[in-house]
Enzyme design. Sequence first.
Site, PDB file in Angstrom:
ATOM      1  N   GLY A   1      42.001  33.973  51.571  1.00 10.90           N
ATOM      2  CA  GLY A   1      42.432  32.628  51.913  1.00 10.90           C
ATOM      3  C   GLY A   1      41.359  31.891  52.698  1.00 10.90           C
ATOM      4  O   GLY A   1      40.437  32.488  53.253  1.00 10.90           O
ATOM      5  N   CYS A   2      41.481  30.570  52.759  1.00  5.81           N
ATOM      6  CA  CYS A   2      40.449  29.762  53.404  1.00  5.81           C
ATOM      7  C   CYS A   2      40.433  29.957  54.918  1.00  5.81           C
ATOM      8  O   CYS A   2      39.377  30.238  55.508  1.00  5.81           O
ATOM      9  CB  CYS A   2      40.613  28.293  53.027  1.00  5.81           C
ATOM     10  N   PHE A   3      41.589  29.810  55.582  1.00  2.00           N
ATOM     11  CA  PHE A   3      41.640  30.096  57.013  1.00  2.00           C
ATOM     12  C   PHE A   3      41.215  31.538  57.280  1.00  2.00           C
ATOM     13  O   PHE A   3      40.476  31.817  58.233  1.00  2.00           O
ATOM     14  CB  PHE A   3      43.056  29.888  57.552  1.00  2.00           C
ATOM     15  N   ALA A   4      41.698  32.459  56.451  1.00  5.85           N
ATOM     16  CA  ALA A   4      41.385  33.876  56.646  1.00  5.85           C
ATOM     17  C   ALA A   4      39.888  34.128  56.573  1.00  5.85           C
ATOM     18  O   ALA A   4      39.345  34.947  57.328  1.00  5.85           O
ATOM     19  CB  ALA A   4      42.117  34.722  55.606  1.00  5.85           C
ATOM     20  N   THR A   5      39.191  33.428  55.679  1.00  6.19           N
ATOM     21  CA  THR A   5      37.747  33.596  55.562  1.00  6.19           C
ATOM     22  C   THR A   5      37.045  33.162  56.841  1.00  6.19           C
ATOM     23  O   THR A   5      36.249  33.912  57.423  1.00  6.19           O
ATOM     24  CB  THR A   5      37.220  32.792  54.364  1.00  6.19           C
TER      25      THR A   5
END
Length: 325
Positions: free
Chosen positions: A134-138
Amino acid sequence: MIQVGIIGGSGYTAGELLRLLVHHPQVQLNFVYSTTNAGVSIYKQHPDLIGEIDLKFTDTVNSNVDVLFLCLGHGRSKSFLETNTFSESTKIIDLGNDFRLHKDKKFLRRDFVYGLPELQKEKIVSATNIANPGCFATAIQLAILPLASAGRLKDTIHINATTGSTGAGVMPGGTTHFSWRDNNFSSYKVFTHQHLGEIEQSIEQLQVGFDAPLFFIPNRGNFSKGIYATLYTKYEGDENEAKELYTSFYSDAQFTMISDEEIHLKQVVNTNKCILHISKKNGMLIITSVIDNLIKGASGQAIHNMNLMFGLEEKMGLELKASAF
Protein backbone atom coordinates in the site's frame (compact mmCIF):
# COMPACT_ATOMS: atom_id res chain seq x y z
CA MET A 1 9.16 -8.27 -25.28
CA ILE A 2 7.12 -8.86 -22.12
CA GLN A 3 3.42 -9.16 -22.98
CA VAL A 4 1.45 -7.18 -20.41
CA GLY A 5 -2.22 -7.24 -19.48
CA ILE A 6 -3.89 -4.74 -17.15
CA ILE A 7 -7.15 -5.44 -15.34
CA GLY A 8 -9.14 -2.41 -14.23
CA GLY A 9 -7.69 0.13 -16.61
CA SER A 10 -9.71 3.27 -15.95
CA GLY A 11 -8.48 4.42 -12.52
CA TYR A 12 -5.60 6.61 -11.39
CA THR A 13 -3.31 3.67 -10.58
CA ALA A 14 -3.83 2.11 -14.02
CA GLY A 15 -3.35 5.49 -15.67
CA GLU A 16 0.07 5.89 -14.08
CA LEU A 17 0.92 2.28 -14.89
CA LEU A 18 0.07 2.89 -18.56
CA ARG A 19 2.03 6.16 -18.63
CA LEU A 20 5.14 4.32 -17.45
CA LEU A 21 4.72 1.06 -19.38
CA VAL A 22 4.06 2.68 -22.75
CA HIS A 23 7.72 3.81 -22.82
CA HIS A 24 9.23 0.76 -21.09
CA PRO A 25 11.76 -0.66 -23.59
CA GLN A 26 11.00 -4.33 -22.78
CA VAL A 27 7.18 -4.16 -22.62
CA GLN A 28 4.38 -4.55 -25.13
CA LEU A 29 0.86 -3.75 -23.95
CA ASN A 30 -1.31 -6.70 -24.94
CA PHE A 31 -4.66 -5.61 -23.50
CA VAL A 32 -6.23 -3.24 -20.99
CA TYR A 33 -9.41 -4.64 -19.46
CA SER A 34 -12.29 -2.41 -18.40
CA THR A 35 -15.93 -3.51 -18.49
CA THR A 36 -17.17 0.08 -18.17
CA ASN A 37 -15.06 1.41 -21.07
CA ALA A 38 -14.86 -1.55 -23.48
CA GLY A 39 -14.32 -0.32 -27.03
CA VAL A 40 -13.31 3.18 -25.92
CA SER A 41 -9.87 4.52 -26.83
CA ILE A 42 -7.65 4.51 -23.77
CA TYR A 43 -6.57 8.11 -24.26
CA LYS A 44 -10.17 9.28 -23.86
CA GLN A 45 -10.14 8.03 -20.27
CA HIS A 46 -6.50 9.03 -19.73
CA PRO A 47 -6.11 12.21 -21.81
CA ASP A 48 -2.41 12.53 -20.94
CA LEU A 49 -1.86 9.48 -23.18
CA ILE A 50 -3.13 11.07 -26.40
CA GLY A 51 -0.50 10.42 -29.06
CA GLU A 52 1.20 7.85 -26.80
CA ILE A 53 -1.09 4.84 -27.15
CA ASP A 54 -3.62 3.70 -29.76
CA LEU A 55 -5.16 0.74 -27.89
CA LYS A 56 -8.80 0.53 -26.87
CA PHE A 57 -10.17 -0.90 -23.65
CA THR A 58 -11.50 -4.44 -23.94
CA ASP A 59 -13.84 -6.65 -21.92
CA THR A 60 -11.98 -9.84 -22.87
CA VAL A 61 -8.66 -11.13 -21.56
CA ASN A 62 -5.67 -12.97 -23.01
CA SER A 63 -4.99 -15.76 -20.53
CA ASN A 64 -1.42 -16.28 -21.78
CA VAL A 65 0.17 -12.88 -21.19
CA ASP A 66 3.55 -12.87 -19.46
CA VAL A 67 2.47 -10.59 -16.62
CA LEU A 68 -0.90 -9.40 -15.38
CA PHE A 69 -1.35 -6.23 -13.32
CA LEU A 70 -4.51 -6.16 -11.19
CA CYS A 71 -5.70 -2.58 -10.59
CA LEU A 72 -9.17 -3.46 -9.36
CA GLY A 73 -9.33 -1.73 -6.01
CA HIS A 74 -9.20 -3.34 -2.62
CA GLY A 75 -11.05 -6.62 -2.12
CA ARG A 76 -11.82 -7.30 -5.78
CA SER A 77 -8.76 -9.23 -7.00
CA LYS A 78 -9.79 -12.54 -5.45
CA SER A 79 -13.22 -12.53 -7.05
CA PHE A 80 -11.70 -11.65 -10.45
CA LEU A 81 -9.20 -14.51 -10.29
CA GLU A 82 -11.95 -16.90 -9.21
CA THR A 83 -13.86 -16.20 -12.43
CA ASN A 84 -10.95 -15.70 -14.88
CA THR A 85 -8.26 -18.33 -15.47
CA PHE A 86 -4.70 -17.50 -16.52
CA SER A 87 -1.77 -19.62 -17.59
CA GLU A 88 0.47 -20.99 -14.85
CA SER A 89 3.32 -19.13 -16.56
CA THR A 90 1.52 -15.79 -16.22
CA LYS A 91 3.02 -13.74 -13.41
CA ILE A 92 0.50 -11.69 -11.41
CA ILE A 93 1.14 -8.38 -9.65
CA ASP A 94 -1.80 -7.28 -7.51
CA LEU A 95 -1.94 -3.58 -6.64
CA GLY A 96 -4.85 -4.09 -4.23
CA ASN A 97 -4.70 -5.36 -0.65
CA ASP A 98 -6.10 -8.86 -1.17
CA PHE A 99 -2.84 -10.79 -0.70
CA ARG A 100 -0.55 -8.58 1.40
CA LEU A 101 -0.96 -10.35 4.73
CA HIS A 102 0.53 -13.80 5.40
CA LYS A 103 -2.92 -15.25 6.06
CA ASP A 104 -4.04 -14.29 2.54
CA LYS A 105 -0.92 -15.00 0.49
CA LYS A 106 -1.97 -18.45 -0.79
CA PHE A 107 -4.86 -18.36 -3.24
CA LEU A 108 -5.95 -20.76 -6.02
CA ARG A 109 -2.58 -22.55 -6.20
CA ARG A 110 -0.80 -19.20 -6.32
CA ASP A 111 1.54 -18.02 -3.59
CA PHE A 112 1.92 -14.23 -3.33
CA VAL A 113 5.14 -12.58 -2.15
CA TYR A 114 5.00 -9.18 -0.47
CA GLY A 115 6.55 -6.82 -3.01
CA LEU A 116 8.59 -4.26 -1.09
CA PRO A 117 12.00 -4.46 -2.82
CA GLU A 118 13.89 -2.74 0.00
CA LEU A 119 12.64 -5.47 2.36
CA GLN A 120 13.05 -8.68 0.37
CA LYS A 121 14.44 -8.21 -3.10
CA GLU A 122 15.71 -11.80 -3.35
CA LYS A 123 12.25 -13.27 -2.75
CA ILE A 124 10.75 -10.97 -5.38
CA VAL A 125 13.32 -12.04 -7.97
CA SER A 126 12.19 -15.66 -7.69
CA ALA A 127 8.48 -14.94 -7.21
CA THR A 128 5.70 -15.61 -9.69
CA ASN A 129 3.01 -13.60 -7.87
CA ILE A 130 3.42 -10.28 -6.07
CA ALA A 131 1.26 -8.43 -3.55
CA ASN A 132 2.21 -4.80 -4.14
CA PRO A 133 2.42 -2.78 -0.90
CA GLY A 134 0.00 0.00 0.00
CA CYS A 135 1.01 3.62 -0.48
CA PHE A 136 0.98 4.68 3.18
CA ALA A 137 2.59 1.35 4.06
CA THR A 138 5.44 2.00 1.62
CA ALA A 139 6.29 5.46 2.96
CA ILE A 140 6.03 4.33 6.59
CA GLN A 141 7.91 1.04 6.26
CA LEU A 142 10.82 2.67 4.47
CA ALA A 143 11.07 5.05 7.44
CA ILE A 144 11.10 2.19 9.98
CA LEU A 145 12.83 -0.84 8.43
CA PRO A 146 16.46 0.18 9.15
CA LEU A 147 15.65 0.46 12.85
CA ALA A 148 13.84 -2.88 12.89
CA SER A 149 16.66 -4.59 10.99
CA ALA A 150 19.14 -3.45 13.65
CA GLY A 151 16.81 -4.35 16.52
CA ARG A 152 16.68 -0.69 17.58
CA LEU A 153 12.92 -0.28 17.95
CA LYS A 154 12.26 -0.07 21.70
CA ASP A 155 9.09 1.91 22.21
CA THR A 156 5.87 3.26 20.71
CA ILE A 157 6.09 4.59 17.14
CA HIS A 158 4.07 7.74 16.45
CA ILE A 159 3.14 8.36 12.80
CA ASN A 160 1.45 11.31 11.15
CA ALA A 161 1.08 11.11 7.36
CA THR A 162 -0.82 13.13 4.77
CA THR A 163 -1.83 11.88 1.32
CA GLY A 164 -3.01 13.62 -1.82
CA SER A 165 -6.54 13.28 -3.16
CA THR A 166 -5.58 10.70 -5.81
CA GLY A 167 -5.13 8.23 -2.98
CA ALA A 168 -8.92 8.06 -2.71
CA GLY A 169 -9.36 6.83 -6.30
CA VAL A 170 -10.92 8.25 -9.44
CA MET A 171 -14.56 8.05 -8.36
CA PRO A 172 -15.64 11.28 -6.64
CA GLY A 173 -16.91 11.07 -3.09
CA GLY A 174 -17.94 13.26 -0.22
CA THR A 175 -14.37 13.83 0.97
CA THR A 176 -12.65 13.88 -2.44
CA HIS A 177 -14.43 16.36 -4.69
CA PHE A 178 -12.68 19.68 -5.24
CA SER A 179 -15.00 22.02 -3.35
CA TRP A 180 -14.64 19.93 -0.17
CA ARG A 181 -10.92 19.16 -0.43
CA ASP A 182 -9.73 22.62 -1.50
CA ASN A 183 -8.52 24.79 1.41
CA ASN A 184 -9.37 21.92 3.73
CA PHE A 185 -7.61 19.32 5.90
CA SER A 186 -8.91 16.31 7.81
CA SER A 187 -7.93 13.02 9.44
CA TYR A 188 -9.53 9.61 8.94
CA LYS A 189 -9.24 6.03 10.20
CA VAL A 190 -7.14 7.25 13.13
CA PHE A 191 -5.22 4.31 14.70
CA THR A 192 -7.26 1.84 12.54
CA HIS A 193 -5.97 2.30 8.96
CA GLN A 194 -5.89 -0.92 6.91
CA HIS A 195 -2.18 -0.52 6.07
CA LEU A 196 -1.15 -1.05 9.70
CA GLY A 197 -1.34 -4.83 9.29
CA GLU A 198 1.30 -5.03 6.58
CA ILE A 199 3.53 -2.52 8.38
CA GLU A 200 3.44 -4.54 11.60
CA GLN A 201 4.04 -7.73 9.61
CA SER A 202 7.25 -6.36 8.05
CA ILE A 203 8.55 -5.03 11.37
CA GLU A 204 8.01 -8.45 12.95
CA GLN A 205 9.89 -10.04 10.04
CA LEU A 206 12.99 -7.98 10.84
CA GLN A 207 12.69 -7.53 14.61
CA VAL A 208 10.99 -10.59 16.03
CA GLY A 209 9.07 -9.92 19.21
CA PHE A 210 8.61 -6.17 18.82
CA ASP A 211 5.14 -5.48 20.20
CA ALA A 212 4.98 -1.77 21.05
CA PRO A 213 2.05 0.03 19.45
CA LEU A 214 2.08 2.04 16.21
CA PHE A 215 -0.09 5.13 16.58
CA PHE A 216 -0.91 6.17 13.00
CA ILE A 217 -2.90 9.29 12.11
CA PRO A 218 -3.65 9.43 8.34
CA ASN A 219 -4.64 12.81 6.90
CA ARG A 220 -6.26 14.05 3.71
CA GLY A 221 -4.26 16.84 2.08
CA ASN A 222 -5.55 19.44 -0.37
CA PHE A 223 -3.06 18.46 -3.08
CA SER A 224 -3.31 15.79 -5.78
CA LYS A 225 -0.25 13.54 -5.45
CA GLY A 226 2.23 12.56 -2.79
CA ILE A 227 2.57 11.33 0.78
CA TYR A 228 4.39 13.27 3.49
CA ALA A 229 4.95 11.12 6.57
CA THR A 230 6.62 12.07 9.85
CA LEU A 231 7.45 9.42 12.46
CA TYR A 232 9.11 9.60 15.86
CA THR A 233 10.14 7.06 18.47
CA LYS A 234 12.57 6.88 21.40
CA TYR A 235 16.15 6.19 20.29
CA GLU A 236 19.19 5.52 22.44
CA GLY A 237 21.93 6.40 19.94
CA ASP A 238 22.91 9.77 18.54
CA GLU A 239 21.81 11.38 15.30
CA ASN A 240 24.96 10.58 13.32
CA GLU A 241 24.76 6.93 14.30
CA ALA A 242 21.16 6.80 13.10
CA LYS A 243 22.06 8.42 9.77
CA GLU A 244 24.84 5.88 9.27
CA LEU A 245 22.39 3.07 10.05
CA TYR A 246 19.95 4.30 7.41
CA THR A 247 22.64 5.00 4.82
CA SER A 248 24.06 1.50 5.26
CA PHE A 249 20.65 -0.19 5.10
CA TYR A 250 19.78 1.55 1.82
CA SER A 251 23.26 1.42 0.26
CA ASP A 252 22.06 -0.93 -2.50
CA ALA A 253 18.56 0.53 -2.86
CA GLN A 254 17.89 2.00 -6.27
CA PHE A 255 15.10 4.38 -5.31
CA THR A 256 15.38 5.10 -1.57
CA MET A 257 17.87 7.70 -0.37
CA ILE A 258 18.77 9.81 2.65
CA SER A 259 18.87 13.61 2.50
CA ASP A 260 20.95 15.80 4.83
CA GLU A 261 18.57 18.67 4.13
CA GLU A 262 14.91 18.83 5.12
CA ILE A 263 12.71 17.38 2.40
CA HIS A 264 9.45 18.22 0.62
CA LEU A 265 6.96 16.58 -1.73
CA LYS A 266 8.07 18.27 -4.96
CA GLN A 267 11.30 16.27 -4.76
CA VAL A 268 9.45 13.01 -5.35
CA VAL A 269 6.14 13.68 -7.13
CA ASN A 270 6.08 11.94 -10.55
CA THR A 271 9.07 9.76 -9.60
CA ASN A 272 9.65 6.33 -8.05
CA LYS A 273 11.83 7.80 -5.30
CA CYS A 274 11.48 7.70 -1.55
CA ILE A 275 13.54 10.36 0.22
CA LEU A 276 14.13 10.18 3.97
CA HIS A 277 15.39 12.77 6.44
CA ILE A 278 16.70 11.82 9.90
CA SER A 279 17.12 13.97 13.00
CA LYS A 280 17.11 13.53 16.77
CA LYS A 281 15.53 15.87 19.32
CA ASN A 282 14.60 15.42 22.98
CA GLY A 283 15.52 11.73 22.94
CA MET A 284 13.29 11.06 19.91
CA LEU A 285 14.46 9.94 16.48
CA ILE A 286 12.41 11.83 13.89
CA ILE A 287 12.12 10.34 10.42
CA THR A 288 10.45 12.16 7.54
CA SER A 289 9.51 10.13 4.45
CA VAL A 290 8.15 11.43 1.13
CA ILE A 291 6.90 9.48 -1.89
CA ASP A 292 4.53 9.82 -4.83
CA ASN A 293 1.52 7.76 -3.70
CA LEU A 294 0.66 6.59 -7.23
CA ILE A 295 4.20 5.77 -8.39
CA LYS A 296 6.49 4.65 -5.57
CA GLY A 297 3.34 3.86 -3.58
CA ALA A 298 1.68 1.87 -6.38
CA SER A 299 2.41 1.69 -10.13
CA GLY A 300 6.13 2.48 -10.14
CA GLN A 301 6.77 -0.03 -7.39
CA ALA A 302 4.76 -2.61 -9.36
CA ILE A 303 7.01 -2.03 -12.39
CA HIS A 304 10.10 -2.26 -10.16
CA ASN A 305 8.79 -5.65 -9.04
CA MET A 306 8.18 -6.69 -12.64
CA ASN A 307 11.74 -5.72 -13.58
CA LEU A 308 13.10 -7.86 -10.74
CA MET A 309 10.88 -10.83 -11.64
CA PHE A 310 12.00 -10.79 -15.28
CA GLY A 311 15.70 -10.21 -14.57
CA LEU A 312 15.73 -6.67 -15.96
CA GLU A 313 17.71 -3.68 -14.72
CA GLU A 314 15.82 -2.36 -11.70
CA LYS A 315 15.50 1.22 -12.94
CA MET A 316 14.31 0.29 -16.44
CA GLY A 317 11.33 2.45 -17.34
CA LEU A 318 11.54 4.27 -14.01
CA GLU A 319 14.31 6.82 -14.44
CA LEU A 320 12.02 9.75 -13.75
CA LYS A 321 12.94 13.26 -12.63
CA ALA A 322 10.81 15.40 -10.36
CA SER A 323 10.03 19.05 -11.10
CA ALA A 324 10.93 20.94 -7.93
CA PHE A 325 9.45 24.28 -9.01
